[in-house]
Design a protein around this motif. Structure first.
Motif, PDB file in Angstrom:
ATOM      1  N   ARG A 179       0.454  -1.460  -0.356  1.00 32.36           N
ATOM      2  CA  ARG A 179       0.457   0.176   0.218  1.00 32.36           C
ATOM      3  C   ARG A 179       0.583   1.325   0.142  1.00 32.36           C
ATOM      4  O   ARG A 179       1.686   1.521   0.693  1.00 32.36           O
ATOM      5  CB  ARG A 179      -0.626   0.091   1.040  1.00 32.36           C
ATOM      6  CG  ARG A 179      -1.731  -1.063   0.945  1.00 32.36           C
ATOM      7  CD  ARG A 179      -2.568  -1.173   2.595  1.00 32.36           C
ATOM      8  NE  ARG A 179      -3.507  -0.095   2.327  1.00 32.36           N
ATOM      9  CZ  ARG A 179      -4.015   0.083   3.662  1.00 32.36           C
ATOM     10  NH1 ARG A 179      -4.440  -0.555   4.953  1.00 32.36           N
ATOM     11  NH2 ARG A 179      -5.481   0.982   3.569  1.00 32.36           N
ATOM     12  N   LEU A 180      -0.226   2.362   0.081  1.00 26.32           N
ATOM     13  CA  LEU A 180       0.460   3.153  -0.663  1.00 26.32           C
ATOM     14  C   LEU A 180       0.925   4.209   0.827  1.00 26.32           C
ATOM     15  O   LEU A 180      -0.194   4.376   1.534  1.00 26.32           O
ATOM     16  CB  LEU A 180       0.635   5.033  -1.658  1.00 26.32           C
ATOM     17  CG  LEU A 180       0.634   4.450  -2.665  1.00 26.32           C
ATOM     18  CD1 LEU A 180       0.266   5.686  -3.529  1.00 26.32           C
ATOM     19  CD2 LEU A 180       2.449   3.425  -3.431  1.00 26.32           C
ATOM     20  N   GLN A 181       2.234   4.314   1.190  1.00 31.19           N
ATOM     21  CA  GLN A 181       2.004   4.825   2.513  1.00 31.19           C
ATOM     22  C   GLN A 181       3.108   6.655   2.598  1.00 31.19           C
ATOM     23  O   GLN A 181       3.849   6.958   2.161  1.00 31.19           O
ATOM     24  CB  GLN A 181       2.300   4.419   4.076  1.00 31.19           C
ATOM     25  CG  GLN A 181       4.687   4.204   3.846  1.00 31.19           C
ATOM     26  CD  GLN A 181       5.239   3.739   4.761  1.00 31.19           C
ATOM     27  OE1 GLN A 181       5.015   2.199   4.887  1.00 31.19           O
ATOM     28  NE2 GLN A 181       6.295   4.122   5.295  1.00 31.19           N
ATOM     29  N   VAL A 182       1.976   7.626   3.722  1.00 33.64           N
ATOM     30  CA  VAL A 182       2.796   8.992   3.755  1.00 33.64           C
ATOM     31  C   VAL A 182       4.165   9.359   4.579  1.00 33.64           C
ATOM     32  O   VAL A 182       3.368   8.962   5.892  1.00 33.64           O
ATOM     33  CB  VAL A 182       2.023  10.017   3.468  1.00 33.64           C
ATOM     34  CG1 VAL A 182       2.552  11.318   3.541  1.00 33.64           C
ATOM     35  CG2 VAL A 182       1.066   9.758   2.235  1.00 33.64           C
ATOM     36  N   ASN A 183       5.406   9.427   5.576  1.00 36.59           N
ATOM     37  CA  ASN A 183       6.115   9.769   6.452  1.00 36.59           C
ATOM     38  C   ASN A 183       6.715  11.832   5.502  1.00 36.59           C
ATOM     39  O   ASN A 183       6.257  11.982   4.702  1.00 36.59           O
ATOM     40  CB  ASN A 183       7.214   9.607   5.195  1.00 36.59           C
ATOM     41  CG  ASN A 183       7.301   8.204   6.359  1.00 36.59           C
ATOM     42  OD1 ASN A 183       6.772   6.768   5.358  1.00 36.59           O
ATOM     43  ND2 ASN A 183       7.939   7.161   7.483  1.00 36.59           N
ATOM     44  N   GLY A 184       6.287  12.374   7.099  1.00 39.24           N
ATOM     45  CA  GLY A 184       6.692  13.639   6.718  1.00 39.24           C
ATOM     46  C   GLY A 184       8.110  13.839   6.574  1.00 39.24           C
ATOM     47  O   GLY A 184       9.052  12.900   6.339  1.00 39.24           O
ATOM     48  N   ASN A 185       8.436  15.295   6.737  1.00 37.74           N
ATOM     49  CA  ASN A 185       9.906  15.534   6.029  1.00 37.74           C
ATOM     50  C   ASN A 185      11.387  14.834   7.116  1.00 37.74           C
ATOM     51  O   ASN A 185      12.248  15.376   7.618  1.00 37.74           O
ATOM     52  CB  ASN A 185       9.964  16.842   5.878  1.00 37.74           C
ATOM     53  CG  ASN A 185       9.355  18.055   6.846  1.00 37.74           C
ATOM     54  OD1 ASN A 185       8.603  17.714   7.623  1.00 37.74           O
ATOM     55  ND2 ASN A 185      10.385  19.414   6.850  1.00 37.74           N
ATOM     56  N   LYS A 186      10.381  15.235   8.731  1.00 38.07           N
ATOM     57  CA  LYS A 186      11.458  14.625   9.723  1.00 38.07           C
ATOM     58  C   LYS A 186      11.082  13.297   9.896  1.00 38.07           C
ATOM     59  O   LYS A 186      11.600  12.521  10.442  1.00 38.07           O
ATOM     60  CB  LYS A 186      11.094  15.201  10.596  1.00 38.07           C
ATOM     61  CG  LYS A 186      11.091  16.876  10.967  1.00 38.07           C
ATOM     62  CD  LYS A 186      10.247  17.508  12.604  1.00 38.07           C
ATOM     63  CE  LYS A 186      10.724  18.710  11.926  1.00 38.07           C
ATOM     64  NZ  LYS A 186      10.343  19.622  13.554  1.00 38.07           N
ATOM     65  N   GLY A 187       9.944  11.987   9.249  1.00 34.33           N
ATOM     66  CA  GLY A 187      10.067  11.025   9.114  1.00 34.33           C
ATOM     67  C   GLY A 187      10.020   9.797   9.988  1.00 34.33           C
ATOM     68  O   GLY A 187       8.886   8.992   9.531  1.00 34.33           O
ATOM     69  N   THR A 192      -0.881   5.936   5.916  1.00 37.79           N
ATOM     70  CA  THR A 192      -1.422   4.830   4.843  1.00 37.79           C
ATOM     71  C   THR A 192      -2.555   4.832   3.743  1.00 37.79           C
ATOM     72  O   THR A 192      -3.559   5.538   4.612  1.00 37.79           O
ATOM     73  CB  THR A 192      -1.768   3.688   5.236  1.00 37.79           C
ATOM     74  OG1 THR A 192       0.162   2.947   6.368  1.00 37.79           O
ATOM     75  CG2 THR A 192      -1.266   2.484   4.031  1.00 37.79           C
ATOM     76  N   LEU A 193      -2.551   5.727   2.761  1.00 37.76           N
ATOM     77  CA  LEU A 193      -3.754   6.394   1.789  1.00 37.76           C
ATOM     78  C   LEU A 193      -4.330   4.909   1.359  1.00 37.76           C
ATOM     79  O   LEU A 193      -4.422   4.009   1.115  1.00 37.76           O
ATOM     80  CB  LEU A 193      -2.785   7.022   0.554  1.00 37.76           C
ATOM     81  CG  LEU A 193      -1.515   7.872   0.572  1.00 37.76           C
ATOM     82  CD1 LEU A 193      -0.875   8.062  -0.727  1.00 37.76           C
ATOM     83  CD2 LEU A 193      -2.601   9.016   1.170  1.00 37.76           C
ATOM     84  N   PRO A 194      -5.549   5.584   1.535  1.00 37.40           N
ATOM     85  CA  PRO A 194      -6.571   4.421   0.824  1.00 37.40           C
ATOM     86  C   PRO A 194      -6.102   3.677  -0.754  1.00 37.40           C
ATOM     87  O   PRO A 194      -6.130   4.611  -0.992  1.00 37.40           O
ATOM     88  CB  PRO A 194      -7.962   5.159   0.529  1.00 37.40           C
ATOM     89  CG  PRO A 194      -7.595   6.730   0.834  1.00 37.40           C
ATOM     90  CD  PRO A 194      -6.210   6.859   0.920  1.00 37.40           C
ATOM     91  N   THR A 195      -6.678   2.006  -1.165  1.00 35.71           N
ATOM     92  CA  THR A 195      -6.252   1.785  -1.625  1.00 35.71           C
ATOM     93  C   THR A 195      -7.572   1.700  -2.350  1.00 35.71           C
ATOM     94  O   THR A 195      -8.892   1.061  -1.949  1.00 35.71           O
ATOM     95  CB  THR A 195      -5.498   0.631  -1.885  1.00 35.71           C
ATOM     96  OG1 THR A 195      -4.339   0.420  -1.373  1.00 35.71           O
ATOM     97  CG2 THR A 195      -5.580  -0.850  -2.696  1.00 35.71           C
TER      98      THR A 195
END
Length: 356
Positions: A179-187, A192-195
């Motif tokens: 699945r696609l996941q999103v992290n911020g610039n500090k890690g 997790t984005l909906p599929t």
């Protein structure tokens, strides 16, 4: 994890990477600072596969600036968004050794640690003054060019296919559950984005804005059929950009890989059984195929109205030359290799595009 420019663990001691000065190229006339559409390529004598290569800076019209000599097994990996630094990798020792070449000072620095700890390295956005490092199985890091740890991206262990937003505020990767996941610039892990319903195995594509990017997901009932969606890091429902219908036999159906909106219309990439994706312009419900992609050519960038692509001898064969196709005029020009550099062939190339 593949870090894409359009497309980007645990710290090993105090730093995973250290930069060591290798050499300074002889003084030469100043070269322009690359902007969108400029490319960096390596050229090697066609008849001498073990010969040293030329690193060449290319304007969108094909004007060439030879900037350095690199090893026979070197290839271009990335170009920083400020157009100042070139990241390349050399396999002469049998291991991947990453180096940074400064186009202004001609100074070369080695990214130590990448040779002993297999890793994929790219410049970090927005300025290219840091590095994104995938340490294969241990996750994603961001370090300074000197090797100091800046961020450890949570939840990226075992993940693959990562891309960083143009402003550097987000990293989207394919998680270990596909699945696609999103992290911020500090890690920190943001979400997790909906599929999309009926799909699985999603991979990020290229950025279309500060918060939105394309991504390809595959039908559950036809695992080889890819469909392109627009995802938003804020977690809203993905929007389908293509319609890939399965064909028989279902298990071997092929679909789409990416989708671009250009000043000259919409372009899609269609997955092939062999070779690079074929490109087509969308005209209503029909596709108008472009002379790019397939067994003997493959696009590496779409910037504005231009498609930059490489040609090869055959599917999986040696690279030959770098070209640019104008979506407005329908004409191609030769940028490097072939008759532009007689007796030389292109071995690698990267195009600068600060919008993706």
């Amino acid at each position: 994890m593949h870090i894409t420019r359009n497309a980007a663990t645990l710290a090993l001691g105090t730093a995973l990477l250290t930069s060591t000065a290798l050499s300074t190229q002889p003084a030469v006339a100043a070269t322009p600072t690359p902007t969108d559409g400029w490319a960096v390529t390596t050229l090697q004598p066609s008849a001498r596969r073990g010969a040293a290569q030329q690193m060449v800076l290319l304007s969108p019209t094909g004007k060439q600036y030879r900037v350095a000599r690199v090893g026979a097994l070197a290839s271009i990996v990335d170009l920083s968004r400020d157009g100042r630094r070139v990241l390349y990798v050399d396999h002469a020792s049998g291991k991947a050794v990453y180096r940074i070449f400064d186009l202004r000072t001609r100074r070369v620095t080695a990214v130590a640690g990448a040779a002993t700890d297999p890793a994929e390295v790219r410049f970090s956005n927005p300025s290219g003054t840091a590095l994104l490092v995938n340490t294969y199985g241990r996750g994603l890091l961001r370090t300074t060019l000197g090797g100091s740890l800046q961020a450890r991206y949570a939840g990226t262990k075992g993940s693959s296919f990562a891309t960083q937003s143009p402003d550097g505020l987000f990293v989207v990767s394919q998680s270990s559950t596909s699945r696609l996941q999103v992290n911020g610039n500090k890690g920190a892990l943001v979400r997790t984005l909906p599929t999309p319903k009926g799909y699985r195995n999603c991979m990020p594509g290229h950025w279309t804005s500060r918060t939105q990017l394309t991504g390809v997901c595959f039908l559950r009932t036809s695992p080889g059929t890819g469909q392109v969606f627009r995802f938003d890091v804020r977690g809203t429902a993905p929007v389908a950009l293509t319609t890939a219908l399965p064909t028989k036999p279902v298990q071997y159906s092929l679909g789409y890989q990416d989708h671009w909106r250009t000043p000259k219309g919409t372009v899609v990439a269609k997955i092939n059984g062999c070779g690079s994706p074929s490109l087509a312009r969308v005209r209503g419900s029909r596709l108008s195929w472009l002379p790019v992609g397939g067994d003997k050519s493959g696009a590496i960038a779409i910037t504005g109205r231009s498609i930059t692509y490489l040609t090869a001898t055959h599917c999986g064969g040696d690279l030959l030359a770098l070209h640019s196709y104008d979506l407005g005029t329908g004409r191609s020009i030769l940028l490097a290799g072939g008759t532009a550099n007689r007796g030389m062939r292109v071995t690698s190339a990267v195009v600068l595009d600060r919008t993706r």
